[in-house]
Design an enzyme around this catalytic site. Structure first.
Site, PDB file in Angstrom:
ATOM      1  N   HIS A   1       1.597  15.124  -4.660  1.00  0.00           N
ATOM      2  CA  HIS A   1       1.996  13.715  -4.542  1.00  0.00           C
ATOM      3  C   HIS A   1       1.815  13.214  -3.111  1.00  0.00           C
ATOM      4  O   HIS A   1       2.457  13.720  -2.186  1.00  0.00           O
ATOM      5  CB  HIS A   1       3.461  13.582  -4.968  1.00  0.00           C
ATOM      6  CG  HIS A   1       3.959  12.186  -5.031  1.00  0.00           C
ATOM      7  ND1 HIS A   1       5.169  11.816  -4.503  1.00  0.00           N
ATOM      8  CD2 HIS A   1       3.420  11.069  -5.565  1.00  0.00           C
ATOM      9  CE1 HIS A   1       5.366  10.529  -4.722  1.00  0.00           C
ATOM     10  NE2 HIS A   1       4.320  10.048  -5.358  1.00  0.00           N
TER      11      HIS A   1
ATOM     12  N   HIS B   1       1.202   4.069   1.156  1.00  0.00           N
ATOM     13  CA  HIS B   1       1.967   3.798  -0.063  1.00  0.00           C
ATOM     14  C   HIS B   1       2.632   2.434  -0.083  1.00  0.00           C
ATOM     15  O   HIS B   1       2.608   1.724  -1.095  1.00  0.00           O
ATOM     16  CB  HIS B   1       3.041   4.872  -0.286  1.00  0.00           C
ATOM     17  CG  HIS B   1       3.889   4.607  -1.484  1.00  0.00           C
ATOM     18  ND1 HIS B   1       5.086   3.912  -1.422  1.00  0.00           N
ATOM     19  CD2 HIS B   1       3.707   4.914  -2.792  1.00  0.00           C
ATOM     20  CE1 HIS B   1       5.598   3.809  -2.628  1.00  0.00           C
ATOM     21  NE2 HIS B   1       4.792   4.407  -3.485  1.00  0.00           N
TER      22      HIS B   1
END
Length: 248
Positions: free
Chosen positions: A28, A70
């Site tokens: 991730h 992100h």
């Protein structure tokens, strides 16, 4: 004696028939449990830990470049303020990410991975599909990247539709935050390969329904050993985690 051997063989055969394949280990934002997320160091750490795939997030900034980050705002992870989409690359290069890192461009991540593992590119920002598709095609045609090593995902299903317009064959995974079964119609419309659900919204019945519809399941973000084991028991096809070493 023969009866015991026969019984043991039957039990072994039945157990083998019910064994589930091990899920793909998907890092991730690289391996963000170890290094600052979405940085080259995090990407490299994930590879060092032996992942099958790496998941990253991308935005398109003012000059049209695709960068790996992100949040839509820089504040949480950097020494700079404001929206990442409002930056030009020359200014973004000056921004320091926690741990002394830089915000990488998509091409820098691709160079680091070098086709050694698959890459899940999550389209975070609007208007990313066209440019991401262009970069992918360049690396496939000129850098010997396998098309099978790219998968595109997003919570923004309109952006996934845009990607499908540009590229009829790239693998697509539909990200789902709530009930993942509700993503099945969109996955069918997009001719997707997978649905990526939040693990807390997934149970065995829903997993069976998604699998029966013909889609793989890459669930996020599963970090605790008990939760990882639960997802394995459900039979997911991939586990997105901050700690890739915990999945093996």
């Amino acid at each position: 004696m023969l009866k015991r051997i026969t019984l043991a063989f039957i039990c072994f055969t039945l157990a083998s028939c019910h064994m589930k394949e091990e899920p793909l280990v998907i890092g991730h934002r690289g391996a963000m449990g170890h290094e600052t997320e979405n940085t080259i160091s995090s990407i490299q750490k994930a590879m060092d830990l032996g992942v099958d795939m790496i998941e990253i997030d991308v935005f398109k900034i003012k000059g049209g470049e695709i960068v790996v980050f992100h949040d839509d705002k820089l504040d949480r992870l950097t020494n700079a303020p404001g929206s990442i989409e409002d930056y030009y690359i020359v200014d973004l290069r000056k921004v320091i990410v926690d741990g002394g890192h830089k915000i990488p461009m998509l091409q820098e991540v691709l160079k680091t991975i070098d086709n050694k593992v698959a890459l899940n590119i999550e389209l975070k920002g609007a208007g990313t599909a066209d440019r991401v598709n262009h970069i992918m095609n360049y690396y496939i045609e000129n850098k010997n990247w396998s098309p099978d090593n790219f998968i595109i995902s997003s919570f923004n299903w309109d952006e996934l539709k845009e990607m499908r317009k540009h590229n009829p064959t790239v693998a697509i995974a539909v990200l789902a935050e709530e009930d993942p079964v509700e993503a099945i119609p969109m996955a069918k419309e997009l001719n997707a390969v997978a649905i990526n659900p939040y693990f807390k919204k997934l149970d065995e019945q829903k997993a069976d329904e998604i699998h029966d519809a013909g889609f793989k399941i890459y669930t996020w973000t599963v970090n605790e050993p008990a939760d990882i084991e639960a997802m394995k028991n459900i039979g997911v096809d991939g586990i997105i985690t901050n700690f890739p070493e915990r999945v093996n």
